[in-house]
Design an enzyme around this catalytic site. Sequence first.
Site, mmCIF file in Angstrom:
data_model
loop_
_atom_site.group_PDB
_atom_site.id
_atom_site.type_symbol
_atom_site.label_atom_id
_atom_site.label_comp_id
_atom_site.label_asym_id
_atom_site.label_seq_id
_atom_site.Cartn_x
_atom_site.Cartn_y
_atom_site.Cartn_z
ATOM 1 N N GLY A 178 0.834 -1.202 0.000
ATOM 2 C CA GLY A 178 0.000 0.000 0.000
ATOM 3 C C GLY A 178 0.863 1.243 0.000
ATOM 4 N N ALA A 179 0.568 2.138 -0.936
ATOM 5 C CA ALA A 179 1.369 3.358 -1.087
ATOM 6 C C ALA A 179 0.524 4.602 -0.842
ATOM 7 C CB ALA A 179 1.993 3.390 -2.475
ATOM 8 N N ALA A 232 -0.284 5.960 4.878
ATOM 9 C CA ALA A 232 0.205 5.055 5.924
ATOM 10 C C ALA A 232 1.421 4.277 5.437
ATOM 11 C CB ALA A 232 -0.904 4.105 6.353
ATOM 12 N N PHE A 267 -13.408 22.219 12.141
ATOM 13 C CA PHE A 267 -13.882 20.977 11.566
ATOM 14 C C PHE A 267 -14.866 20.327 12.525
ATOM 15 C CE2 PHE A 267 -13.086 17.878 8.241
ATOM 16 C CZ PHE A 267 -12.555 18.695 7.266
ATOM 17 N N GLN A 281 -18.568 4.619 8.696
ATOM 18 C CA GLN A 281 -19.024 6.008 8.732
ATOM 19 C C GLN A 281 -19.685 6.452 7.432
ATOM 20 O OE1 GLN A 281 -16.156 9.597 8.794
ATOM 21 N NE2 GLN A 281 -17.180 9.592 10.769
ATOM 22 N N HIS A 308 -20.669 9.834 5.610
ATOM 23 C CA HIS A 308 -20.374 11.268 5.673
ATOM 24 C C HIS A 308 -21.625 12.014 5.217
ATOM 25 C CE1 HIS A 308 -18.564 15.133 4.842
ATOM 26 N NE2 HIS A 308 -17.400 14.727 5.316
ATOM 27 N N LEU A 361 -17.365 13.174 -2.365
ATOM 28 C CA LEU A 361 -17.451 13.924 -1.122
ATOM 29 C C LEU A 361 -17.361 15.427 -1.344
ATOM 30 C CD1 LEU A 361 -17.550 13.183 1.871
ATOM 31 C CD2 LEU A 361 -15.146 13.758 1.948
ATOM 32 N N GLU A 390 -16.186 18.399 4.658
ATOM 33 C CA GLU A 390 -16.743 19.043 5.837
ATOM 34 C C GLU A 390 -16.211 20.471 5.965
ATOM 35 O OE1 GLU A 390 -17.290 16.208 9.075
ATOM 36 O OE2 GLU A 390 -16.004 17.549 10.205
ATOM 37 N N ARG A 426 -20.169 13.387 12.589
ATOM 38 C CA ARG A 426 -20.748 12.952 11.310
ATOM 39 C C ARG A 426 -21.913 11.997 11.464
ATOM 40 N NH1 ARG A 426 -15.073 12.221 8.044
ATOM 41 N NH2 ARG A 426 -14.728 14.466 7.836
ATOM 42 N N HIS A 457 -18.284 6.327 3.719
ATOM 43 C CA HIS A 457 -17.042 7.090 3.656
ATOM 44 C C HIS A 457 -15.839 6.407 4.277
ATOM 45 C CE1 HIS A 457 -14.606 10.615 3.348
ATOM 46 N NE2 HIS A 457 -14.513 10.771 4.649
ATOM 47 N N ARG A 493 -15.502 8.170 13.486
ATOM 48 C CA ARG A 493 -14.270 8.950 13.376
ATOM 49 C C ARG A 493 -14.569 10.427 13.218
ATOM 50 N NH1 ARG A 493 -11.513 11.133 9.076
ATOM 51 N NH2 ARG A 493 -12.571 10.023 7.398
HETATM 52 C C1 LIG Z 1 -13.030 11.849 -0.535
HETATM 53 C C2 LIG Z 1 -12.344 11.642 0.763
HETATM 54 C C3 LIG Z 1 -11.959 12.722 1.538
HETATM 55 C C4 LIG Z 1 -11.317 12.545 2.744
HETATM 56 N N1 LIG Z 1 -10.937 13.638 3.469
HETATM 57 C C5 LIG Z 1 -10.278 13.448 4.646
HETATM 58 C C6 LIG Z 1 -9.812 14.566 5.396
HETATM 59 O O1 LIG Z 1 -9.980 15.714 5.017
HETATM 60 N N2 LIG Z 1 -9.167 14.324 6.557
HETATM 61 C C7 LIG Z 1 -8.944 13.056 7.011
HETATM 62 O O2 LIG Z 1 -8.348 12.915 8.072
HETATM 63 N N3 LIG Z 1 -9.350 11.988 6.308
HETATM 64 C C8 LIG Z 1 -10.008 12.143 5.142
HETATM 65 N N4 LIG Z 1 -10.427 11.055 4.433
HETATM 66 C C9 LIG Z 1 -10.036 9.701 4.879
HETATM 67 C C10 LIG Z 1 -8.587 9.410 4.516
HETATM 68 O O3 LIG Z 1 -8.255 10.068 3.334
HETATM 69 C C11 LIG Z 1 -8.303 7.930 4.325
HETATM 70 O O4 LIG Z 1 -8.839 7.212 5.384
HETATM 71 C C12 LIG Z 1 -6.805 7.689 4.285
HETATM 72 O O5 LIG Z 1 -6.209 8.496 3.319
HETATM 73 C C13 LIG Z 1 -6.448 6.247 4.047
HETATM 74 O O6 LIG Z 1 -5.051 6.151 3.836
HETATM 75 P P1 LIG Z 1 -4.317 4.758 3.724
HETATM 76 O O7 LIG Z 1 -2.867 5.042 3.605
HETATM 77 O O8 LIG Z 1 -4.764 3.879 4.821
HETATM 78 O O9 LIG Z 1 -4.897 4.094 2.388
HETATM 79 P P2 LIG Z 1 -5.030 4.616 0.869
HETATM 80 O O10 LIG Z 1 -4.519 5.973 0.667
HETATM 81 O O11 LIG Z 1 -6.398 4.298 0.443
HETATM 82 O O12 LIG Z 1 -4.022 3.680 0.109
HETATM 83 C C14 LIG Z 1 -4.242 2.314 -0.067
HETATM 84 C C15 LIG Z 1 -3.062 1.763 -0.815
HETATM 85 O O13 LIG Z 1 -3.115 0.362 -0.809
HETATM 86 C C16 LIG Z 1 -2.859 -0.125 -2.094
HETATM 87 N N5 LIG Z 1 -3.503 -1.435 -2.176
HETATM 88 C C17 LIG Z 1 -4.775 -1.751 -1.852
HETATM 89 N N6 LIG Z 1 -4.980 -3.057 -2.057
HETATM 90 C C18 LIG Z 1 -3.820 -3.573 -2.509
HETATM 91 C C19 LIG Z 1 -3.404 -4.855 -2.900
HETATM 92 N N7 LIG Z 1 -4.220 -5.892 -2.894
HETATM 93 N N8 LIG Z 1 -2.137 -5.024 -3.322
HETATM 94 C C20 LIG Z 1 -1.289 -3.974 -3.366
HETATM 95 N N9 LIG Z 1 -1.641 -2.733 -3.009
HETATM 96 C C21 LIG Z 1 -2.881 -2.544 -2.579
HETATM 97 C C22 LIG Z 1 -3.375 0.915 -3.024
HETATM 98 O O14 LIG Z 1 -2.741 0.841 -4.266
HETATM 99 C C23 LIG Z 1 -3.005 2.185 -2.284
HETATM 100 O O15 LIG Z 1 -1.680 2.532 -2.590
HETATM 101 C C24 LIG Z 1 -11.075 11.233 3.216
HETATM 102 C C25 LIG Z 1 -11.462 10.136 2.451
HETATM 103 C C26 LIG Z 1 -12.111 10.327 1.240
HETATM 104 C C27 LIG Z 1 -12.564 9.132 0.474
#
Ligand SMILES: Cc1cc2nc3c(=O)[nH]c(=O)nc-3n(C[C@H](O)[C@H](O)[C@H](O)COP(=O)(O)OP(=O)(O)OC[C@H]3O[C@@H](n4cnc5c(N)ncnc54)[C@H](O)[C@@H]3O)c2cc1C
Lengths: 597, 236
Positions: free
Chosen positions: A25-26, A29, A133, A256, A258, A268, A271, A302, A368, A410
């Site tokens: 995952g890129a 996190a 927020f 959640q 939204h 989305l 907020e 939310r 969301h 959340r």
């Molecule tokens: C529209 C929107 C707006 C948001 N706004 C906010 C905000 O303002 N503030 C806030 O705190 N949060 C916000 N959130 C929530 C937040 O953005 C996400 O919860 C957070 O970015 C998730 O990050 P992540 O690193 O866990 O996963 P992601 O960024 O979703 O990354 C997942 C990664 O896993 C990889 N992956 C998945 N499955 C596989 C697999 N099988 N094999 C290899 N790679 C895989 C993908 O390629 C990707 O690189 C928002 C969410 C959305 C949808």
Amino acid sequence: MTLVRTDAAARAAVRTHDLDAVVVGAGGAGLYAALELKQDLGPQARIGVISKLYPTRSHTGAAQGGVCAALANTEEDHWEWHWFDTVKGGDYLVDQDAAEVMCRDAIETIIKLEHLGLPFDRTPEGLINQRRFGGHTRNYGEGPVRRSCYAADRTGHAILQTLYQQCIRAEILFYDEYQVVDLAMPGGPDGGVSGVVALQLATGEVHSFRARAVLFATGGFGKIYKVTSNAHTLTGDGVAVAWRRGLPLEDMEFFQFHPTGMYKLGFLLSEAMRGEGGILLNGEGERFMERYAPTMKDLASRDVVSRSIYQEIAEGRGIDGKDYVHLDVRHLGAQVLNEKLPDMSGFIRTYFGIEPLTDLVPIQPTAHYAMGGIPTDIDGRVLADELGQTVPGFYAAGECACVSVHGANRLGTNSLLDILVFGRRAGIAMAQELRSAADPEPDLEAELAVSRAVSELRGRQDGERAATIRAELQELMFTKCGVHRSGRLLEECRSEVRALRERARHLVIDDKGCRYNTDLVEALELGFLLDCAEATVESAVARMESRGAHAREDCPERDDAAWLKHTFAFRDPDGGDARLAYKPVTVTKFEPKPRVY
Amino acid sequence: MTMDVELRIRRFNPEADTEAHWEAYRVEAEPTDRVLDLLHQVKWYQDGTLTFRRSCAHGVCGSDAMLINGRNLLACEYLVKDAGTRITVEPMKGLPVIKDLLVDMEPFWEQYRSVMPYLVNDEVPEDGRERRQSPEERARYEDTSRCILCAACTTACPVFWTDGAYVGPAAIVNAHRFIMDTRDHAHEERLQIMADPDGVWRCRTVFNCVEACPRDIRITRAIMEVTNEISTVSGE
Ligand SMILES: Cc1cc2nc3c(=O)[nH]c(=O)nc-3n(C[C@H](O)[C@H](O)[C@H](O)COP(=O)(O)OP(=O)(O)OC[C@H]3O[C@@H](n4cnc5c(N)ncnc54)[C@H](O)[C@@H]3O)c2cc1C
Ligand code: SF4
Ligand code: FES
């Protein structure tokens, strides 16, 4: 005989990679963990990031409003206030020790992001700017506070780009467009994790990545729902793989919704639009949130706002009696809309063809964010059970994980914070474990199983299309396991999900090729979605109370005596009911109180 | 109000075809549907072999730039009411086609990586807090920091079509983002990269890139600002 030969051929065709640590995952996190690993272990360390998307396509890039930290740059603020808001926002299902770590670490984490280059908006003095927020308050609930740090309305984009850029600089190894489909767990569920098995999308080849530590940072699974803010690719792959491997999933019943999704589209509208002063209006033009949340009004948490919208619609006060209400941002003026909320204004113009300065915007709650996921401790170590046993070599962080800092609901801006704080902490813990961990043992069985499953799917000549089953699943989850739930709906949902799962065993794909077989990818992803949906509904059926995002008509009250505890759901290997276990919530400072906004 | 749309898609699967060809599909669409929805209709319910990239579906991830009715656009941002009832879809030009609408992006990423697209500054303020930057200083790179790396600009550029060695508008946009950032310490190194014969001078100001950019980034202005910066530093 032929089978044996095929297996031998399949085994020979598996490509292997030996790395020190693998991050799957890129998004925010995964990238932060990778950076930390590299920094701790030095330039020689072989740190691989595997992603099914090009890193900059990850859904972190879609996050809009901001990431919060009590920097107190524009008004008084304290991380303890943030801690309280997080616990209350989560309807007291938050583990308070974990939330304490997050809110305290927030300050240093955000400052560090600035040092890495993040283009935050600035105050006239040149400090990181902050805005209001939902659910974030001053002095334990007195009124809104400016705590969200932001880069216009594309904070996630700025975070994703900054971290990816620094990963390029640190020479992290990237395996782009590889889809992980299984874990290497040669010793079974009681042993450790020693790598992952993935498909290279460009070639269709099976690749085995062996490493002494593996992090899952695969994001959420909003695609189990019909109307969602989540990307097509958010299909819960990592969550489902852990579940299939007999590991528990925590608090899956809490998903959640939204309040301000674009009507029908689900995209989305941040907020931040309400943070900057936007309000919600029902079909009578009334600012109805004043009735439901007299202090925080449109900026209540939310779950509260989404349920209020649902209530207005149920009582016939949607717009023209339909299933949506209006977001009014007309009074914010051109400057705020174009400079502070340019992307949001652009979405409204592009997809609705209306002008936010003069028109009311149709919105409805949209699926969301997954509060639940793979259970971990505060250093990202995956838990094997509700008693706290960890799985050697296996970590999870970000939306696929459950620490739990979000509890039953959340707060806005707390997810970007979660992925950064716990992504980084997981990286540090992995670096430590790597120093003493034994060399990884391969899991030839898993490699073979993946090859077999893929060729079986490719070889099948008739059956149903994945898209049909997926559409039914999304509709089902949205109507029976969404904002509004009841025992009856949930029971129905559970048996219907099972029926869909049964049908999904007989899928057919049109594309029989190897090269970029996205037909195959979608079929695999449907399998992951079905697992996530099943864990969600199984956990929801059992929880006989209403708390945060889990609101049941047949048991409308929160019940702390019976239900102040986390659900741990384990898949039944024979396809029957999940086994459910429970873990007490850690309460260190804030005693559960009724939640009023 | 549903409409009948004819979708003509340029298809090519090297595993099965010797050359690219057109295929036509009929789909029903609402005027507010996006071209991406139509591609999904085909893929999900008519022909699962159709291949393209997509993720966010609302113009923020940069996955689905393609040539629609002859223009580089994001399929998820282009509405049927603007595209009409006869729509042609082809892969972006200038990058090798891997399958159907999906192209090999590696040359594009290579260009991106070549401009040191990261902040270089390992000094931390003594008080341990954020570095100061005024809103005016930040405003200088605001526009270029919005890039989603979709490649629509670079693959619309005739200079790039004729010579893939040209670093291309997207990479310049991303270099600009750091060149204009007061916090950065690799200013001159990056300008040197830009001053390379395959760098910024190759731009012929055809303006295709500006036209193609889904984020409306003022790309030629960024290119001009970079050339000005090179001239200032080299003392011309
Ligand atoms: C529209 C929107 C707006 C948001 N706004 C906010 C905000 O303002 N503030 C806030 O705190 N949060 C916000 N959130 C929530 C937040 O953005 C996400 O919860 C957070 O970015 C998730 O990050 P992540 O690193 O866990 O996963 P992601 O960024 O979703 O990354 C997942 C990664 O896993 C990889 N992956 C998945 N499955 C596989 C697999 N099988 N094999 C290899 N790679 C895989 C993908 O390629 C990707 O690189 C928002 C969410 C959305 C949808
Ligand atoms: S500058 Fe515009 S067109 Fe070019 S890659 Fe960036 S967003 Fe795409
Ligand atoms: S799918 Fe993300 S930009 Fe179109």
